[in-house]
Design an enzyme around this catalytic site. Structure first.
Site, PDB file in Angstrom:
ATOM      1  N   GLY A  26       0.860  -1.181   0.000  1.00 56.75           N
ATOM      2  CA  GLY A  26       0.000   0.000   0.000  1.00 56.75           C
ATOM      3  C   GLY A  26       0.894   1.229   0.000  1.00 56.75           C
ATOM      4  O   GLY A  26       1.820   1.329   0.815  1.00 56.75           O
ATOM      5  N   ALA A  27       0.611   2.145  -0.919  1.00 63.24           N
ATOM      6  CA  ALA A  27       1.538   3.259  -1.154  1.00 63.24           C
ATOM      7  C   ALA A  27       1.936   4.028   0.119  1.00 63.24           C
ATOM      8  O   ALA A  27       3.131   4.213   0.382  1.00 63.24           O
ATOM      9  CB  ALA A  27       0.943   4.198  -2.199  1.00 63.24           C
ATOM     10  N   ARG A  78      10.042  -1.258  -5.155  1.00 64.53           N
ATOM     11  CA  ARG A  78       8.768  -1.253  -5.883  1.00 64.53           C
ATOM     12  C   ARG A  78       8.665   0.061  -6.659  1.00 64.53           C
ATOM     13  O   ARG A  78       8.698   1.138  -6.068  1.00 64.53           O
ATOM     14  CB  ARG A  78       7.584  -1.433  -4.917  1.00 64.53           C
ATOM     15  CG  ARG A  78       7.623  -2.791  -4.204  1.00 64.53           C
ATOM     16  CD  ARG A  78       6.302  -3.126  -3.553  1.00 64.53           C
ATOM     17  NE  ARG A  78       5.257  -3.346  -4.532  1.00 64.53           N
ATOM     18  CZ  ARG A  78       3.963  -3.487  -4.214  1.00 64.53           C
ATOM     19  NH1 ARG A  78       3.590  -3.408  -2.954  1.00 64.53           N
ATOM     20  NH2 ARG A  78       3.056  -3.689  -5.147  1.00 64.53           N
ATOM     21  N   ASP A 119      -1.782   4.839  -6.183  1.00 65.49           N
ATOM     22  CA  ASP A 119      -0.354   4.651  -5.928  1.00 65.49           C
ATOM     23  C   ASP A 119       0.461   5.788  -6.510  1.00 65.49           C
ATOM     24  O   ASP A 119       1.579   6.057  -6.058  1.00 65.49           O
ATOM     25  CB  ASP A 119       0.107   3.315  -6.496  1.00 65.49           C
ATOM     26  CG  ASP A 119      -0.561   2.176  -5.731  1.00 65.49           C
ATOM     27  OD1 ASP A 119      -1.677   1.774  -6.116  1.00 65.49           O
ATOM     28  OD2 ASP A 119       0.017   1.748  -4.718  1.00 65.49           O
TER      29      ASP A 119
HETATM   30  O1  MRU Z   1       0.443  -3.891  -4.545  1.00 63.09           O
HETATM   31  P1  MRU Z   1      -0.095  -3.225  -3.316  1.00 63.09           P
HETATM   32  O2  MRU Z   1      -0.862  -4.104  -2.396  1.00 63.09           O
HETATM   33  O3  MRU Z   1       0.937  -2.392  -2.608  1.00 63.09           O
HETATM   34  O4  MRU Z   1      -1.136  -2.264  -3.946  1.00 63.09           O
HETATM   35  C1  MRU Z   1      -1.328  -1.032  -3.508  1.00 63.09           C
HETATM   36  C2  MRU Z   1      -2.671  -0.844  -3.113  1.00 63.09           C
HETATM   37  O5  MRU Z   1      -3.083  -1.376  -2.108  1.00 63.09           O
HETATM   38  C3  MRU Z   1      -3.464  -0.009  -3.908  1.00 63.09           C
HETATM   39  O6  MRU Z   1      -3.321   0.083  -5.219  1.00 63.09           O
HETATM   40  C4  MRU Z   1      -4.221   1.004  -3.171  1.00 63.09           C
HETATM   41  O7  MRU Z   1      -5.463   1.048  -3.672  1.00 63.09           O
HETATM   42  C5  MRU Z   1      -3.551   2.347  -3.168  1.00 63.09           C
HETATM   43  S1  MRU Z   1      -2.572   2.618  -1.758  1.00 63.09           S
HETATM   44  C6  MRU Z   1      -3.716   3.202  -0.545  1.00 63.09           C
END
Ligand code: MRU
Length: 366
Positions: free
Chosen positions: A54-55, A90, A244
């Protein structure tokens, strides 16, 4: 937010204890385990393996990773190596680079002996700020839910569709998309959340469903392909997702599948909002489709699934034929024209360059 009734954050330090503590999100919803990060390498590994994800949480973890690095070696080349290691984990979520750059800029102005203490303080600030931003977004976003509730028969819930996990588990606390939902619940509004399962990592089915359950928020997990059908039948009042990376022009990069939800929402006249805290806005980019790097992930995430057996064992099984090639893009870009509005900490604004520049004039480049 709560885990078995106890208030928790996703990342924290403990007085008198070395290191940084996290919830190992790869074990949810089957096991609730925490672990301690001792080094910048531990922090990088936790991000890479998605124990934290999650960002906003990736950003906070990277800031603590820099503090761990500074505690071990505050010299410039060691800090530069730590920053490179963390930023390389990432590529898509811009919060990672934002947090690491902020720490490096601040530490470079200090003598080496002061850097570790300053880095710990800054990481703690970044974590606290994340919670404050989420609270502010929730206070703005809840007005959208209140407006829909006012049009409904008394007691009928506002149906909200969300994608992936943009909940408190994706942040330090409170969540981005879920901030408005938790705020609505606290204000006594009836809500019901449709949770996209979010293949291949199932952040919706495993994480969003779990955290909503812990908070007692009514929800239904749906296969990723179900949203369009629900919208055609008037069963979704509003879509709220996370981001993100959002460009200066309002294009939103978010978990793969978000774009398809935005198309279905547009076709059915369902408002589509993105909860976008400012650290996730990249004012250096304008064309999301051309410019945002999209993470491509391991084929094993698609070819295999992990779950819990009736006997309580965690097992991973193959679900595709041996040898079938796989494509596994982690994110997609929803063009600004499909977005009804951005829920930011400074209010709900249009997804376009002038609205973003007016809301965040100090961030505009050039
Ligand atoms: O690959 P992840 O689990 O890190 O994905 C990110 C997310 O959870 C999302 O895309 C999210 O909707 C945005 S971050 C609050």
């Amino acid at each position: 937010m709560r885990v078995n009734g106890r208030s928790m954050r996703t990342i924290w330090t403990e007085p008198g204890e070395a290191g940084v503590f996290i919830i190992d999100q790869t074990q949810l919803p089957h096991r609730f385990l925490t672990r301690r990060l001792h080094s910048v390498e531990d922090a990088a590994e936790a991000i890479l393996s998605m124990q934290v994800r999650g960002a906003p949480l990736i950003g906070a973890t990277a800031a603590y990773g820099m503090a761990l690095a500074a505690a071990s070696d505050p010299g410039e080349s060691a800090l530069a190596a730590a920053a490179g290691r963390l930023v390389g984990t990432r590529p898509t979520a811009v919060n990672l680079k934002w947090a690491v750059t902020r720490v490096i800029e601040q530490l470079s102005r200090l003598p080496a002996e002061d850097r570790a203490k300053a880095a710990w303080a800054l990481a703690a600030d970044i974590a606290e700020e994340d919670i404050a931003l989420n609270r502010a977004m929730g206070e703005h976003g809840v007005r959208l839910i209140e407006a829909i509730a006012a049009q409904k028969q008394a007691g009928r819930p506002v149906n909200i569709l969300t994608h992936c996990n943009a909940g408190w588990l994706a942040t330090v606390d409170r969540g981005t998309a879920t901030a408005s939902i938790y705020e609505a619940c606290e204000r006594g509004l009836a809500v019901h959340v449709y949770v996209d399962e979010t293949r291949p990592r199932n952040q919706g089915a495993s994480l969003t469903a779990w955290e909503l359950g812990q908070e007692g928020v009514p929800h239904t997990v749906i296969p990723d392909n179900t949203g369009g059908h629900l919208m055609q039948h008037g069963l979704v009042d509003i879509v709220i997702v996370g981001t993100d990376r959002t460009t200066a022009a309002g294009d939103v990069c978010n978990k793969i599948g978000t774009y398809l939800k935005a198309l279905a929402a547009k076709d059915n006249g369902v408002p589509f909002y993105v909860a976008a805290p400012s650290p996730s806005i990249d004012f250096s980019l304008s064309d999301g489709i051309a410019e945002i790097p999209i993470e491509e992930r391991s084929s094993a995430e698609v070819t295999h699934m992990t779950g819990e057996t009736a006997a309580g064992e965690i097992e991973t099984v193959r679900i595709t034929p041996e040898g079938s090639p796989v494509a596994n893009y982690g994110f997609d870009v929803t063009p600004a024209r499909l977005i009804t509005g951005l829920i930011t900490e400074r209010g709900v604004i249009a997804a376009n360059e002038s609205a973003l520049a007016a809301a965040f004039p100090e961030r505009v480049i050039g």
